[in-house]
Design an enzyme around this catalytic site. Structure first.
Site, PDB file in Angstrom:
ATOM      1  CG  ASP A 110      -6.084   2.634  -7.946  1.00 14.79           C
ATOM      2  OD1 ASP A 110      -5.615   1.012  -6.728  1.00 14.79           O
ATOM      3  OD2 ASP A 110      -6.317   3.662  -7.410  1.00 14.79           O
ATOM      4  CD  GLU A 158      -2.517   0.126   0.303  1.00 16.33           C
ATOM      5  OE1 GLU A 158      -3.019   0.415  -1.122  1.00 16.33           O
ATOM      6  OE2 GLU A 158      -3.694  -1.397   0.196  1.00 16.33           O
ATOM      7  N   GLY A 185     -12.467   2.768  -1.757  1.00 18.45           N
ATOM      8  CA  GLY A 185     -10.483   2.581  -1.327  1.00 18.45           C
ATOM      9  C   GLY A 185     -10.710   1.045  -3.012  1.00 18.45           C
ATOM     10  CE1 TYR A 235      -3.353   8.433  -2.759  1.00 19.93           C
ATOM     11  CE2 TYR A 235      -2.746   9.620  -3.993  1.00 19.93           C
ATOM     12  CZ  TYR A 235      -2.341   8.181  -4.126  1.00 19.93           C
ATOM     13  OH  TYR A 235      -2.458   7.266  -4.830  1.00 19.93           O
ATOM     14  CB  SER A 237     -10.265   1.087  -7.225  1.00 18.38           C
ATOM     15  OG  SER A 237      -9.041   2.481  -8.392  1.00 18.38           O
ATOM     16  CB  SER A 238     -15.922   3.158  -7.638  1.00 17.98           C
ATOM     17  OG  SER A 238     -15.633   4.658  -7.684  1.00 17.98           O
ATOM     18  CB  SER A 239     -12.441   6.683  -9.260  1.00 23.35           C
ATOM     19  OG  SER A 239     -11.079   6.196  -9.392  1.00 23.35           O
ATOM     20  CG  ASP A 251       0.113   2.709  -6.418  1.00 20.67           C
ATOM     21  OD1 ASP A 251       0.593   3.378  -5.643  1.00 20.67           O
ATOM     22  OD2 ASP A 251      -0.897   2.462  -7.032  1.00 20.67           O
TER      23      ASP A 251
HETATM   24  P1  ADP Z   1     -12.694   5.545  -4.592  1.00 23.60           P
HETATM   25  O1  ADP Z   1     -12.303   4.500  -3.580  1.00 23.60           O
HETATM   26  O2  ADP Z   1     -13.776   4.214  -5.089  1.00 23.60           O
HETATM   27  O3  ADP Z   1     -12.235   5.081  -6.599  1.00 23.60           O
HETATM   28  P2  ADP Z   1     -12.537   8.072  -5.495  1.00 23.60           P
HETATM   29  O4  ADP Z   1     -12.780   9.448  -5.089  1.00 23.60           O
HETATM   30  O5  ADP Z   1     -11.498   7.741  -6.411  1.00 23.60           O
HETATM   31  O6  ADP Z   1     -12.794   7.378  -4.822  1.00 23.60           O
HETATM   32  O7  ADP Z   1     -13.558   8.165  -7.272  1.00 23.60           O
HETATM   33  C1  ADP Z   1     -15.237   8.021  -7.021  1.00 23.60           C
HETATM   34  C2  ADP Z   1     -15.312   8.737  -7.792  1.00 23.60           C
HETATM   35  O8  ADP Z   1     -15.865   8.250  -9.308  1.00 23.60           O
HETATM   36  C3  ADP Z   1     -17.321   9.347  -7.745  1.00 23.60           C
HETATM   37  O9  ADP Z   1     -17.236  10.667  -6.979  1.00 23.60           O
HETATM   38  C4  ADP Z   1     -17.621   9.335  -8.974  1.00 23.60           C
HETATM   39  O10 ADP Z   1     -17.093  10.750  -9.514  1.00 23.60           O
HETATM   40  C5  ADP Z   1     -17.151   8.720  -9.390  1.00 23.60           C
HETATM   41  N1  ADP Z   1     -17.339   6.872 -10.154  1.00 23.60           N
HETATM   42  C6  ADP Z   1     -17.902   6.188  -8.810  1.00 23.60           C
HETATM   43  N2  ADP Z   1     -18.317   5.331  -9.291  1.00 23.60           N
HETATM   44  C7  ADP Z   1     -19.748   5.313 -10.612  1.00 23.60           C
HETATM   45  C8  ADP Z   1     -20.869   5.414 -10.501  1.00 23.60           C
HETATM   46  N3  ADP Z   1     -21.068   4.271 -10.324  1.00 23.60           N
HETATM   47  N4  ADP Z   1     -21.248   5.881 -12.132  1.00 23.60           N
HETATM   48  C9  ADP Z   1     -20.718   6.948 -11.844  1.00 23.60           C
HETATM   49  N5  ADP Z   1     -19.198   8.270 -11.047  1.00 23.60           N
HETATM   50  C10 ADP Z   1     -18.946   6.962 -10.796  1.00 23.60           C
HETATM   51 MG    MG Z   2     -10.117   5.950  -6.801  1.00 21.21          MG
END
Ligand code: ADP
Ligand code: MG
Length: 384
Positions: free
Chosen positions: A171, A33, A123, A221, A125-127, A36
């Site tokens: 990620d 962690e 955490g 971060y 990584s939806s982004s 990277d």
């Molecule tokens: P994570 O740890 O989940 O990556 P981040 O803060 O880096 O958190 O990214 C989250 C952002 O990614 C959300 O605030 C949004 O802008 C975008 N995002 C994530 N999931 C979705 C989704 N299902 N639809 C649209 N945007 C999303």
């Molecule tokens: Mg992210």
């Protein structure tokens, strides 16, 4: 979920003719962690929570995006890609489109619905999942071909430059190239990687979401990124290295770095060694050894890198006292988000019940649990 996204597409854009759909998982890092961005080794898996993007090309220059989760619409043109302050979710897609343009590609008009069940800001990584989904889809819609690693680098640039988060490359790599039933051992400097089979016997990975809002996380971060860059610049006066992970003996720098930067640098150097030992343990099916390294990683993130928080420490401390748990640590950037717990599957119901009650008593909210499987990275299809 996938069907719902396609239905939504038909609702918003009229019908489902000629669509492409991409499914991209979230990821959980098993160990390695905050290294990277210092050329270290990481060991993530992709998890069975997904971002889906469904889209098709348009014959004009319009770019029309719809967010399933936020129920919001955004429209611009392919010649007008600008950062959005009110529709922030769109930036993760626009950033990718902009990076394609910067490479000299002519980007067509398009309409896309994006959505999924990767928890946001936890955490996982939806982004990166949004970025890679958009990138794979864009290749299909535009006919532009790119090697996976090129797209991974492009998606990272989108997040660094367009969104403005200084993330490393793990990620985007993990959500694109992970393989089912394997962890991905990635050298973030050379981008060499190999798959390590997960022979976990009766154990599995459980994610515990603290549900804590990570309001300070991006500033902390970026502060850590700067601290280790400062430490590296000093070390470079004595040793020929490009990254802290290449420093053999960090102890010689104890008096040459500030106390704080020495702690940060020590975490990076030691965590990198831990990842390689952990990967060997996994290969040799030494689950106990692997779990122990997870605990050590957490302790280092707590005491040296100082990116843990009471909620994460509470979950790890509880795990240490629970028979059936092999190891636990924060995963992702920290300061909230999730813990990853390596646990005998049969003990999960007891674990979640007891932890839930104690956590609620301590913090006033319940954590959320995701029992996850390791899955393949991004995947596309062109079925309506
Ligand atoms: P994570 O740890 O989940 O990556 P981040 O803060 O880096 O958190 O990214 C989250 C952002 O990614 C959300 O605030 C949004 O802008 C975008 N995002 C994530 N999931 C979705 C989704 N299902 N639809 C649209 N945007 C999303
Ligand atoms: Mg992210």
């Amino acid at each position: 979920m996938e069907e719902k996204i396609k239905q939504k597409f038909a609702e918003v854009f009229g019908d489902k003719a000629d669509i492409f759909s991409v499914r991209t998982p979230g990821r959980a890092n098993l160990i390695g962690e905050h290294i990277d961005y210092q050329g270290g080794y990481v060991l993530p898996i992709a998890v069975d929570r997904y971002i889906f993007s469904t889209g098709r090309k348009r014959n004009d220059r319009k770019i029309r995006l719809f967010s399933f989760n936020y129920n919001e619409f955004f429209e611009t043109t392919a010649d007008d890609i600008l950062y959005q302050n009110t529709r922030k979710w769109a930036n993760y897609m626009l950033g990718v489109i902009e990076e394609f343009r910067k490479l000299g590609h002519s980007v067509p008009g398009m309409e896309i619905v994006i959505g999924g069940d990767v928890p946001v800001g936890s955490g996982l990584s939806s982004s990166a999942a949004v970025e890679i989904s958009t990138g794979v889809l864009l290749q299909k819609l535009s006919g532009i071909k790119m090697e996976p690693v090129e797209l991974i680098k492009l998606a990272r640039r989108a997040e660094n430059e367009f969104v403005g988060v200084n993330c490393g490359i793990m990620d985007q790599f993990a959500v694109h190239l992970s393989k089912r039933d394997n962890a991905l051992l990635l050298n973030c400097n050379t981008l060499d990687y190999k798959y390590i089979p997960l022979h976990l016997k009766d154990c599995g990975f459980l994610l515990v979401d603290t549900k804590k809002k990570r309001s300070l996380s991006s500033s902390v971060y970026n502060k850590r990124v700067r601290a280790v860059e400062d430490a590296l610049n000093i070390i470079k006066q004595y040793e020929d290295v490009d990254f802290l992970t290449q420093v053999k003996d960090i102890s010689v720098y104890k008096d040459r770095l500030s106390e704080e930067n020495f702690k940060r640098a020590r975490h990076i150097v030691e965590e990198n060694v831990r990842v390689l030992t952990a990967a060997k343990d996994l290969e040799n099916r030494k689950i106990e050894g692997f779990g122990k390294l997870m605990y050590e990683s957490h302790d280092s993130l707590k005491n040296l890198y100082e990116v843990s928080c009471d909620e994460l420490d509470f979950i790890v401390d509880f795990s240490k006292g629970f028979s059936g748990v092999k190891g636990a640590r924060l995963t992702g950037a920290g300061m909230g988000g999730c813990c990853i717990v390596l646990i005998e599957k049969r003990t999960i119901p007891n674990f979640t019940e007891q932890l839930s009650a104690l956590y609620k008593k301590q913090f006033g909210i319940k954590p959320e649990f995701y029992e996850v499987e390791s899955v393949n990275g991004a995947f596309y299809e062109n079925k309506p």
